[in-house]
Write a protein that holds these residues in place. Structure first.
Motif, PDB file in Angstrom:
ATOM      1  N   LYS A  31     102.370 -63.865  -9.802  1.00 46.14           N
ATOM      2  CA  LYS A  31     103.479 -63.666  -8.859  1.00 46.14           C
ATOM      3  C   LYS A  31     103.035 -64.012  -7.447  1.00 46.14           C
ATOM      4  O   LYS A  31     102.101 -63.415  -6.921  1.00 46.14           O
ATOM      5  CB  LYS A  31     103.980 -62.220  -8.924  1.00 46.14           C
ATOM      6  CG  LYS A  31     104.650 -61.882 -10.237  1.00 46.14           C
ATOM      7  CD  LYS A  31     105.109 -60.446 -10.278  1.00 46.14           C
ATOM      8  CE  LYS A  31     105.730 -60.108 -11.630  1.00 46.14           C
ATOM      9  NZ  LYS A  31     106.038 -58.680 -11.742  1.00 46.14           N
ATOM     10  N   LYS A  32     103.698 -64.993  -6.866  1.00 46.95           N
ATOM     11  CA  LYS A  32     103.397 -65.422  -5.499  1.00 46.95           C
ATOM     12  C   LYS A  32     104.718 -65.671  -4.783  1.00 46.95           C
ATOM     13  O   LYS A  32     105.195 -66.789  -4.715  1.00 46.95           O
ATOM     14  CB  LYS A  32     102.521 -66.665  -5.522  1.00 46.95           C
ATOM     15  CG  LYS A  32     101.173 -66.387  -6.179  1.00 46.95           C
ATOM     16  CD  LYS A  32     100.210 -67.528  -6.057  1.00 46.95           C
ATOM     17  CE  LYS A  32      98.892 -67.126  -6.682  1.00 46.95           C
ATOM     18  NZ  LYS A  32      97.863 -68.136  -6.507  1.00 46.95           N
ATOM     19  N   PHE A  43     102.001 -67.991  -2.076  1.00 47.42           N
ATOM     20  CA  PHE A  43     101.001 -66.956  -1.859  1.00 47.42           C
ATOM     21  C   PHE A  43     101.492 -65.609  -2.346  1.00 47.42           C
ATOM     22  O   PHE A  43     102.696 -65.351  -2.388  1.00 47.42           O
ATOM     23  CB  PHE A  43     100.663 -66.856  -0.359  1.00 47.42           C
ATOM     24  CG  PHE A  43     100.110 -68.145   0.187  1.00 47.42           C
ATOM     25  CD1 PHE A  43      98.758 -68.399   0.149  1.00 47.42           C
ATOM     26  CD2 PHE A  43     100.962 -69.107   0.699  1.00 47.42           C
ATOM     27  CE1 PHE A  43      98.254 -69.593   0.628  1.00 47.42           C
ATOM     28  CE2 PHE A  43     100.471 -70.305   1.176  1.00 47.42           C
ATOM     29  CZ  PHE A  43      99.105 -70.546   1.144  1.00 47.42           C
ATOM     30  N   SER A  44     100.535 -64.736  -2.674  1.00 50.78           N
ATOM     31  CA  SER A  44     100.891 -63.400  -3.149  1.00 50.78           C
ATOM     32  C   SER A  44     101.129 -62.431  -1.994  1.00 50.78           C
ATOM     33  O   SER A  44     101.758 -61.402  -2.178  1.00 50.78           O
ATOM     34  CB  SER A  44      99.795 -62.864  -4.067  1.00 50.78           C
ATOM     35  OG  SER A  44      98.547 -62.887  -3.410  1.00 50.78           O
ATOM     36  N   ASN A  50     100.690 -66.692   6.352  1.00 46.81           N
ATOM     37  CA  ASN A  50     100.506 -66.870   7.800  1.00 46.81           C
ATOM     38  C   ASN A  50      99.187 -67.565   8.115  1.00 46.81           C
ATOM     39  O   ASN A  50      99.140 -68.476   8.954  1.00 46.81           O
ATOM     40  CB  ASN A  50     100.584 -65.516   8.514  1.00 46.81           C
ATOM     41  CG  ASN A  50     101.968 -64.913   8.450  1.00 46.81           C
ATOM     42  OD1 ASN A  50     102.954 -65.601   8.222  1.00 46.81           O
ATOM     43  ND2 ASN A  50     102.054 -63.614   8.633  1.00 46.81           N
ATOM     44  N   ASN A  51      98.100 -67.151   7.440  1.00 44.67           N
ATOM     45  CA  ASN A  51      96.795 -67.792   7.642  1.00 44.67           C
ATOM     46  C   ASN A  51      96.840 -69.258   7.232  1.00 44.67           C
ATOM     47  O   ASN A  51      96.265 -70.118   7.894  1.00 44.67           O
ATOM     48  CB  ASN A  51      95.703 -67.074   6.844  1.00 44.67           C
ATOM     49  CG  ASN A  51      95.289 -65.776   7.479  1.00 44.67           C
ATOM     50  OD1 ASN A  51      95.417 -65.588   8.687  1.00 44.67           O
ATOM     51  ND2 ASN A  51      94.797 -64.853   6.676  1.00 44.67           N
ATOM     52  N   HIS A  52      97.518 -69.555   6.116  1.00 43.51           N
ATOM     53  CA  HIS A  52      97.663 -70.924   5.623  1.00 43.51           C
ATOM     54  C   HIS A  52      98.366 -71.802   6.652  1.00 43.51           C
ATOM     55  O   HIS A  52      97.875 -72.873   6.998  1.00 43.51           O
ATOM     56  CB  HIS A  52      98.446 -70.917   4.304  1.00 43.51           C
ATOM     57  CG  HIS A  52      98.985 -72.245   3.900  1.00 43.51           C
ATOM     58  ND1 HIS A  52      98.216 -73.209   3.291  1.00 43.51           N
ATOM     59  CD2 HIS A  52     100.232 -72.770   4.030  1.00 43.51           C
ATOM     60  CE1 HIS A  52      98.965 -74.279   3.058  1.00 43.51           C
ATOM     61  NE2 HIS A  52     100.192 -74.042   3.499  1.00 43.51           N
ATOM     62  N   LYS A 133      99.001 -72.727 -11.876  1.00 46.05           N
ATOM     63  CA  LYS A 133     100.364 -72.815 -11.350  1.00 46.05           C
ATOM     64  C   LYS A 133     100.390 -73.524  -9.998  1.00 46.05           C
ATOM     65  O   LYS A 133     101.303 -74.283  -9.703  1.00 46.05           O
ATOM     66  CB  LYS A 133     100.969 -71.415 -11.224  1.00 46.05           C
ATOM     67  CG  LYS A 133     102.446 -71.437 -10.939  1.00 46.05           C
ATOM     68  CD  LYS A 133     103.089 -70.086 -11.088  1.00 46.05           C
ATOM     69  CE  LYS A 133     104.585 -70.218 -10.909  1.00 46.05           C
ATOM     70  NZ  LYS A 133     105.294 -68.976 -11.131  1.00 46.05           N
ATOM     71  N   SER A 134      99.358 -73.293  -9.181  1.00 44.00           N
ATOM     72  CA  SER A 134      99.299 -73.952  -7.870  1.00 44.00           C
ATOM     73  C   SER A 134      99.194 -75.470  -8.019  1.00 44.00           C
ATOM     74  O   SER A 134      99.769 -76.214  -7.237  1.00 44.00           O
ATOM     75  CB  SER A 134      98.126 -73.418  -7.057  1.00 44.00           C
ATOM     76  OG  SER A 134      96.906 -73.647  -7.724  1.00 44.00           O
ATOM     77  N   ASP A 135      98.462 -75.926  -9.053  1.00 45.01           N
ATOM     78  CA  ASP A 135      98.376 -77.371  -9.313  1.00 45.01           C
ATOM     79  C   ASP A 135      99.742 -77.934  -9.704  1.00 45.01           C
ATOM     80  O   ASP A 135     100.098 -79.047  -9.313  1.00 45.01           O
ATOM     81  CB  ASP A 135      97.360 -77.667 -10.423  1.00 45.01           C
ATOM     82  CG  ASP A 135      95.925 -77.362 -10.005  1.00 45.01           C
ATOM     83  OD1 ASP A 135      95.680 -77.269  -8.790  1.00 45.01           O
ATOM     84  OD2 ASP A 135      95.071 -77.206 -10.894  1.00 45.01           O
ATOM     85  N   MET A 136     100.512 -77.154 -10.467  1.00 51.93           N
ATOM     86  CA  MET A 136     101.850 -77.604 -10.861  1.00 51.93           C
ATOM     87  C   MET A 136     102.771 -77.668  -9.644  1.00 51.93           C
ATOM     88  O   MET A 136     103.549 -78.614  -9.498  1.00 51.93           O
ATOM     89  CB  MET A 136     102.442 -76.675 -11.931  1.00 51.93           C
ATOM     90  CG  MET A 136     103.813 -77.121 -12.436  1.00 51.93           C
ATOM     91  SD  MET A 136     103.881 -78.836 -13.043  1.00 51.93           S
ATOM     92  CE  MET A 136     102.761 -78.749 -14.430  1.00 51.93           C
TER      93      MET A 136
END
Length: 185
Positions: A31-32, A43-44, A50-52, A133-136
């Motif tokens: 869950k993000k 992000f979760s 915010n940092n990103h 999931k982030s790669d997708m």
């Protein structure tokens, strides 16, 4: 300090119940809910988003490595960088091959994708599959939505990932050519 809250799935432990809930929600349930409006990365936690945005899209990185040119927006990330890159600390070792990592979650991803061949995330549009999931999310944003949020500040080139921009800047604008032609050198 004491870390009485332990994850039942992995070796994670923490001092607050809320931290354990966030860990389970993001790491084990995927869950993000916080999504970057610029590059669609998820992000979760809101603080991570915010940092990103600050470091990746606004280029604000207040911590610079004393040894190399690496910079980041968080002190903890700098400590991990120095330990793994300059001190060679990679305590998480694969039992199957010689892969080792400075982070336990990277080892888990390695085992799942490389040795178990698990790619549970499949694209609804082209059937491309990924282990993360982030790669997708990156695949959909770049291939199907044509998003290239990482823009060169020297020319008009843009890239789907920050790594592409780094290679471009290093080779095109800084003249670093790490690969030599064996025929003409």
């Amino acid at each position: 300090g004491k870390k009485p809250f332990t994850c039942k799935i992995c070796d994670y432990s923490c001092s607050q119940k809320g931290s354990l809930k966030r860990h389970v929600s993001s790491f084990h349930e995927g869950k993000k809910p916080f999504r970057c409006e610029i590059c669609a990365y998820k992000f979760s936690e809101k603080g991570q988003l915010n940092n990103h945005v600050t470091s990746v899209h606004e280029g604000k990185k207040s911590f610079t490595c004393d040894i190399c040119s690496y910079s980041c927006s968080q002190k903890v990330a700098m400590k991990k960088h120095v330990a793994s890159v300059h001190e060679g600390k990679k305590p998480f070792k694969c039992d199957i091959c010689n892969y080792c990592s400075s982070r336990s979650e990277h080892l888990k991803k390695h085992v799942t994708s490389v040795h178990e061949g698990k790619k549970p995330f499949t694209c609804d549009i082209c059937n491309h599959s990924c282990s993360q999931k982030s790669d997708m999310n990156n695949h959909v944003a770049s291939v199907h939505e044509g998003k290239k949020p990482f823009k060169c500040n020297v020319c008009d080139a843009s890239f789907t990932q920050s790594s592409g921009l780094k290679v471009h800047t290093s080779s095109i604008h800084e003249g670093n050519k790490p690969f030599k032609c064996e025929t003409c050198s």
